[in-house]
Write a protein that holds these residues in place. Structure first.
Motif, PDB file in Angstrom:
ATOM      1  N   MET A 138     -21.245 -24.288 -11.505  1.00 27.00           N
ATOM      2  CA  MET A 138     -22.135 -23.929 -12.616  1.00 27.00           C
ATOM      3  C   MET A 138     -23.133 -25.048 -12.915  1.00 27.00           C
ATOM      4  O   MET A 138     -24.322 -24.796 -13.129  1.00 27.00           O
ATOM      5  CB  MET A 138     -21.302 -23.624 -13.863  1.00 27.00           C
ATOM      6  CG  MET A 138     -20.373 -22.429 -13.720  1.00 27.00           C
ATOM      7  SD  MET A 138     -21.180 -20.872 -14.034  1.00 27.00           S
ATOM      8  CE  MET A 138     -21.206 -20.875 -15.802  1.00 27.00           C
ATOM      9  N   ILE A 139     -22.649 -26.284 -12.897  1.00 26.25           N
ATOM     10  CA  ILE A 139     -23.549 -27.417 -13.159  1.00 26.25           C
ATOM     11  C   ILE A 139     -24.585 -27.535 -12.046  1.00 26.25           C
ATOM     12  O   ILE A 139     -25.771 -27.822 -12.297  1.00 26.25           O
ATOM     13  CB  ILE A 139     -22.727 -28.714 -13.297  1.00 26.25           C
ATOM     14  CG1 ILE A 139     -21.831 -28.648 -14.540  1.00 26.25           C
ATOM     15  CG2 ILE A 139     -23.659 -29.921 -13.376  1.00 26.25           C
ATOM     16  CD1 ILE A 139     -20.916 -29.843 -14.703  1.00 26.25           C
ATOM     17  N   ALA A 140     -24.172 -27.311 -10.801  1.00 24.40           N
ATOM     18  CA  ALA A 140     -25.130 -27.361  -9.691  1.00 24.40           C
ATOM     19  C   ALA A 140     -26.192 -26.285  -9.850  1.00 24.40           C
ATOM     20  O   ALA A 140     -27.386 -26.532  -9.582  1.00 24.40           O
ATOM     21  CB  ALA A 140     -24.388 -27.194  -8.369  1.00 24.40           C
ATOM     22  N   MET A 141     -25.814 -25.087 -10.306  1.00 26.95           N
ATOM     23  CA  MET A 141     -26.792 -24.024 -10.515  1.00 26.95           C
ATOM     24  C   MET A 141     -27.758 -24.369 -11.645  1.00 26.95           C
ATOM     25  O   MET A 141     -28.936 -23.994 -11.600  1.00 26.95           O
ATOM     26  CB  MET A 141     -26.074 -22.705 -10.799  1.00 26.95           C
ATOM     27  CG  MET A 141     -25.510 -22.038  -9.562  1.00 26.95           C
ATOM     28  SD  MET A 141     -24.863 -20.389  -9.897  1.00 26.95           S
ATOM     29  CE  MET A 141     -23.310 -20.815 -10.667  1.00 26.95           C
ATOM     30  N   VAL A 142     -27.279 -25.060 -12.682  1.00 25.59           N
ATOM     31  CA  VAL A 142     -28.145 -25.449 -13.806  1.00 25.59           C
ATOM     32  C   VAL A 142     -29.319 -26.271 -13.305  1.00 25.59           C
ATOM     33  O   VAL A 142     -30.478 -26.034 -13.679  1.00 25.59           O
ATOM     34  CB  VAL A 142     -27.330 -26.223 -14.860  1.00 25.59           C
ATOM     35  CG1 VAL A 142     -28.259 -26.883 -15.875  1.00 25.59           C
ATOM     36  CG2 VAL A 142     -26.348 -25.308 -15.564  1.00 25.59           C
ATOM     37  N   PHE A 143     -29.038 -27.235 -12.426  1.00 29.74           N
ATOM     38  CA  PHE A 143     -30.109 -28.111 -11.949  1.00 29.74           C
ATOM     39  C   PHE A 143     -30.870 -27.499 -10.773  1.00 29.74           C
ATOM     40  O   PHE A 143     -32.082 -27.701 -10.660  1.00 29.74           O
ATOM     41  CB  PHE A 143     -29.514 -29.465 -11.543  1.00 29.74           C
ATOM     42  CG  PHE A 143     -29.009 -30.269 -12.698  1.00 29.74           C
ATOM     43  CD1 PHE A 143     -29.874 -31.000 -13.495  1.00 29.74           C
ATOM     44  CD2 PHE A 143     -27.654 -30.297 -13.003  1.00 29.74           C
ATOM     45  CE1 PHE A 143     -29.419 -31.745 -14.571  1.00 29.74           C
ATOM     46  CE2 PHE A 143     -27.192 -31.035 -14.070  1.00 29.74           C
ATOM     47  CZ  PHE A 143     -28.060 -31.753 -14.859  1.00 29.74           C
ATOM     48  N   ALA A 144     -30.185 -26.769  -9.902  1.00 28.58           N
ATOM     49  CA  ALA A 144     -30.862 -26.224  -8.724  1.00 28.58           C
ATOM     50  C   ALA A 144     -31.894 -25.175  -9.101  1.00 28.58           C
ATOM     51  O   ALA A 144     -33.026 -25.194  -8.598  1.00 28.58           O
ATOM     52  CB  ALA A 144     -29.823 -25.626  -7.767  1.00 28.58           C
ATOM     53  N   TYR A 145     -31.546 -24.265  -9.988  1.00 35.19           N
ATOM     54  CA  TYR A 145     -32.496 -23.238 -10.402  1.00 35.19           C
ATOM     55  C   TYR A 145     -33.692 -23.846 -11.126  1.00 35.19           C
ATOM     56  O   TYR A 145     -34.840 -23.414 -10.954  1.00 35.19           O
ATOM     57  CB  TYR A 145     -31.810 -22.216 -11.301  1.00 35.19           C
ATOM     58  CG  TYR A 145     -30.849 -21.292 -10.575  1.00 35.19           C
ATOM     59  CD1 TYR A 145     -31.161 -20.796  -9.310  1.00 35.19           C
ATOM     60  CD2 TYR A 145     -29.645 -20.912 -11.144  1.00 35.19           C
ATOM     61  CE1 TYR A 145     -30.291 -19.951  -8.640  1.00 35.19           C
ATOM     62  CE2 TYR A 145     -28.765 -20.067 -10.482  1.00 35.19           C
ATOM     63  CZ  TYR A 145     -29.090 -19.599  -9.226  1.00 35.19           C
ATOM     64  OH  TYR A 145     -28.220 -18.758  -8.560  1.00 35.19           O
ATOM     65  N   ARG A 146     -33.447 -24.853 -11.923  1.00 30.86           N
ATOM     66  CA  ARG A 146     -34.556 -25.491 -12.643  1.00 30.86           C
ATOM     67  C   ARG A 146     -35.451 -26.287 -11.702  1.00 30.86           C
ATOM     68  O   ARG A 146     -36.669 -26.356 -11.895  1.00 30.86           O
ATOM     69  CB  ARG A 146     -34.004 -26.385 -13.764  1.00 30.86           C
ATOM     70  CG  ARG A 146     -33.621 -25.589 -15.003  1.00 30.86           C
ATOM     71  CD  ARG A 146     -32.852 -26.434 -16.007  1.00 30.86           C
ATOM     72  NE  ARG A 146     -32.730 -25.720 -17.274  1.00 30.86           N
ATOM     73  CZ  ARG A 146     -31.899 -24.709 -17.488  1.00 30.86           C
ATOM     74  NH1 ARG A 146     -31.096 -24.302 -16.516  1.00 30.86           N
ATOM     75  NH2 ARG A 146     -31.846 -24.105 -18.662  1.00 30.86           N
TER      76      ARG A 146
END
Length: 782
Positions: A760-768
């Motif tokens: 979830m944390i990786a998705m927070v930064f990757a999508y942004r």
């Protein structure tokens, strides 16, 4: 007029003044009287013409006046106080007497007009008036035969009559001059500017000419108006001059102080778009204050920048609405004229050398439009170069322009002093047959419409010779014929002289040229200051949307319905556990859908503002992006807290402070990750319809590929669940509620939840990061 008459006979206008008594007028309006004489020439299809002159009073003199002055003479006080007769050779010239006081400034003041000046020929007892070749409503002039009153009364009269520079933004209120500080002077010259657009079709590619050899110039202290019908290339030329359009199909030369465009000019150019690009929920003072904090140089303190914003508010006459929100399509705010002045204030707050405006009077009534143009006059008088497009100005607006460029179908039809435009077209045989607004007459010519206009002999001969062998005689020329005639006439008579003038070098020092040719960007604030200002600006702007009663009602209603459906659910049985697992699944899905479709609108809705502010290097894109994404978090997390407080205790989930906050943390991670996906999709397309379509497909795919509905997901598509925030948030919510997830819930390989949290944390930064790259690659549009 009292004491005078207008007698017409034999083609001449004779002025006979009867006895002029000694007058001490009690009211200032009776101080200036006007005699209008109209000459009609029926043989040539002429029209009535007027010209108005005012006589400013000299110091008090004994009231001895000639009882019957001739039409050739005007009574003027001599040095000894007695009257003397001074022959007036031209109505367009100032009346000059032999009095030193008159020479010191008490002279005849002509009304500012775009009409051609009408000369009065000497000769004969009638003092005949020669015809003017321009199309004006008529000529009139003030004829006063009495001495002046004291200066205090004269000042009252000046305030009441309101000269060219006396029109105020708000009636009855005085204001300061705009931008009293010095301005860096920039001369703009452009020669043979051509612009084409490439139209790519399915089978072939075509080129369309937008501008065809436009030449002109503008210097500090001038207001240049670009006028022409719709589609004539006004906005394109304005964008080229402001440096906002750069393409390989641009030809010609555009120089600023005889130097080409450089990035350092961005901080010296102000551009007011046709559409009012402003934040609807910010007040006038907040809007200008944020602009001052971001655009003014770092050498100024925050207090000085805020004072500059307040000065602009008072100078533009916005103090009465400074605490009123701007408003928009769905929110009531300031009026159209005030909104336009706020847009102008956004640009002049940095004291630009060049100010470009795209149709600043569109949608305004005539009075508000006149006040807006008066603001531009004042800005130009402060030493700035002002260039504006105008669609169809009133006659009063037309008289305010210093220079005029008339475009027709991308070609230049006239460039020069606006007051000489009518005289030029009259010299080539185009004279209106009826009284009309000069701007209306010029636009008719630009459109090829010659109704109510005299037909030039050359054009008439051309049409007749073309139709000589046909059956149609006395045929009117087509709009294409008129356009071709006007373009050829201007090129043969005027264009060469204008080009020679523009080729002459400007007397500019090398230091000034080096200043303009610098490529270094000078940010008005540091990165951290930009982030802080944009964060608070975003928080103030979007709190109205996020905390609207509709959104709050939506979340509260869904929370109450869920609480009633799962009222005190019992997990002692297998059915109760499955029911509770269904509630947790709905929570993960709802707080995955909701943030995605909210974040999609973020960048497409602010695209116009982002283009506008990035074009002038208002801030770094990284500061804007991080401020934009972080300012949403406090607002985005408020409604989920209210939602969980209602659902958690009504549904009877695990009653523990630790488990409650862990559940809230999982929901927060899901919201932030879902927001990142929405931001990435919105930034990639910058189109709400396309982004919404892709988002719905993506979210449904994530939900279906998670294995909640299909137990045996094919291997070639099963990998999608690892980038699905729904999949990870649902598993984490089950882990929080059950230390050991029951086997009948079909959740496999769930250990301590560390892998889910990391994903979830990786998705927070990757999508942004994907959203930021999409914004960085977005091409700025003009």
């Amino acid at each position: 007029m009292r004491g005078g008459s207008c007698i017409k006979g034999g083609g001449e206008v004779n002025l006979v003044a009867s006895s002029w008594p000694s007058i001490a007028l009690p009211h200032p309006h009776s101080f200036s009287e006007e005699l209008r004489c109209v000459e009609m020439d029926s043989a040539a299809g002429g029209i009535a013409r007027t010209k108005s002159d005012q006589l400013e009073m000299a110091p008090p003199r004994p009231p001895t006046l000639s009882p019957t002055p001739s039409a050739e003479s005007m009574p003027v006080a001599d040095a000894n106080g007695g009257p003397s007769l001074s022959r007036k050779s031209s109505l367009g010239k100032k009346l000059v007497g032999s009095s030193p006081a008159t020479k010191a400034g008490h002279h005849l003041r002509s009304t500012r007009s775009g009409h051609m000046k009408v000369d009065c020929e000497d000769g004969g007892s009638g003092g005949s008036l020669s015809r003017a070749s321009s199309a004006s409503l008529g000529f009139s002039f003030s004829f006063t035969g009495f001495t002046a009153l004291p200066e205090d009364i004269v000042s009252d009269i000046t305030a009441l009559t309101g000269g060219d520079k006396g029109i105020d933004l708000e009636p009855g209120r005085s204001r300061k001059r705009l931008m009293s500080e010095t301005t860096y002077p920039i001369y703009v010259k452009f020669t043979e500017v051509r612009y084409k657009v490439i139209l790519r079709g399915i089978t072939r590619t075509n080129e369309k000419d937008i501008l065809q050899g436009i030449t002109g110039s503008a210097k500090p202290g001038e207001l240049l108006a670009l006028m022409g019908p719709s589609g004539s290339g006004k906005t394109t030329l304005l964008s080229l001059l402001s440096g906002r359009t750069a393409d390989n199909v641009v030809q010609g030369s555009i120089t600023y102080n005889d130097e080409p465009y450089a990035k350092s000019l961005k901080s010296r150019i102000g551009f007011v778009t046709q559409d009012d690009v402003l934040f609807a929920h910010l007040t006038v003072r907040e809007t200008l204050t944020y602009a001052a904090l971001l655009r003014l140089p770092r050498t100024m303190t925050r207090k000085q920048k805020e004072e500059r914003a307040m000065n602009v508010i008072y100078e533009l006459g916005l103090e009465r609405c400074q605490d009123t929100i701007i408003g928009g399509s769905f929110v009531r705010g300031v009026s159209g004229g005030e909104r336009k002045r706020v847009c102008i204030g956004n640009e002049i707050i940095m004291n630009p050398s060049l100010l470009f405006l795209d149709e600043p009077t569109s949608g305004l009534d005539s009075t508000t439009a006149l006040r807006t143009i008066q603001v531009l006059n004042d800005i130009a008088e402060s030493g700035k170069t002002v260039v504006t497009t105008i669609h169809q100005p009133s006659s009063r607006l037309f008289h305010r322009f210093d220079k005029l460029i008339l475009l027709g179908r991308g070609s230049l039809l006239f460039f020069g002093r606006a007051s000489k435009a009518m005289a030029y077209f009259a010299s080539i045989g185009c004279v209106p047959l009826i009284a009309m607004n000069p701007a209306e007459f010029l636009l008719d010519l630009a459109n090829g419409n010659i109704n109510d206009v005299t037909l030039p002999s050359e054009l008439e001969e051309k049409v007749q010779s073309r139709n000589l062998g046909g059956s149609t005689r006395n045929a009117k020329p087509s709009p294409e014929d008129v356009h071709e005639y006007l373009v050829e006439t201007y090129e043969t008579r005027v264009a060469d002289k204008q080009k020679k003038k523009l080729l002459a070098p400007l007397p500019i020092s090398e230091d000034m040229k080096i200043t303009l040719s610098s490529t270094k960007r000078d940010w008005g604030a540091s990165w951290w200051q930009q982030y802080s200002i944009l964060f608070w600006r975003g928080l103030k702007e979007r709190r109205h949307d996020y905390l609207s009663w509709m959104r709050i009602t939506q979340v509260l209603a869904i929370a109450v319905i869920l609480g009633l459906l799962w009222w005190h659910s019992n997990i002692a049985t297998q059915i109760g556990q499955e029911d509770q697992a269904g509630l947790l699944f709905f929570i993960s899905v709802f707080w995955g859908f909701f943030p995605v479709f909210t974040a999609i609108f973020t960048f497409p809705q602010e695209r116009a503002m982002l283009n506008k502010e990035r074009a002038v290097d208002m801030y770094r894109l990284s500061a804007y992006f991080i401020a934009r994404t972080t300012s949403d978090l406090p607002l985005d997390l408020l409604l989920p807290i209210i939602f969980l407080l209602i659902v958690y205790f009504m549904a009877g989930l695990r009653l523990s402070i630790e488990h409650f906050f862990l559940s809230m943390l999982v929901v927060f991670l899901s919201i932030v990750a879902a927001q990142g996906l929405g931001l990435a999709i919105g930034a990639s397309f910058m189109n709400i319809k396309q982004a919404t379509t892709l988002a719905s497909v993506t979210v449904m795919t994530f939900m279906l590929a998670g294995g909640f509905f299909v137990k045996r997901v094919p291997a070639f598509i099963s990998w999608l669940r690892f980038i699905s925030f729904n999949y990870h948030s649902y598993r984490l919510l089950l882990k929080v509620q059950y230390d050991h997830v029951p086997p009948h819930l079909n959740v496999n390989h769930l250990d301590n939840g560390v892998m889910e949290v990391a994903a979830m944390i990786a998705m927070v930064f990757a999508y942004r990061f994907l959203a930021y790259v999409s914004l960085r690659r977005m091409k700025l549009s003009s």
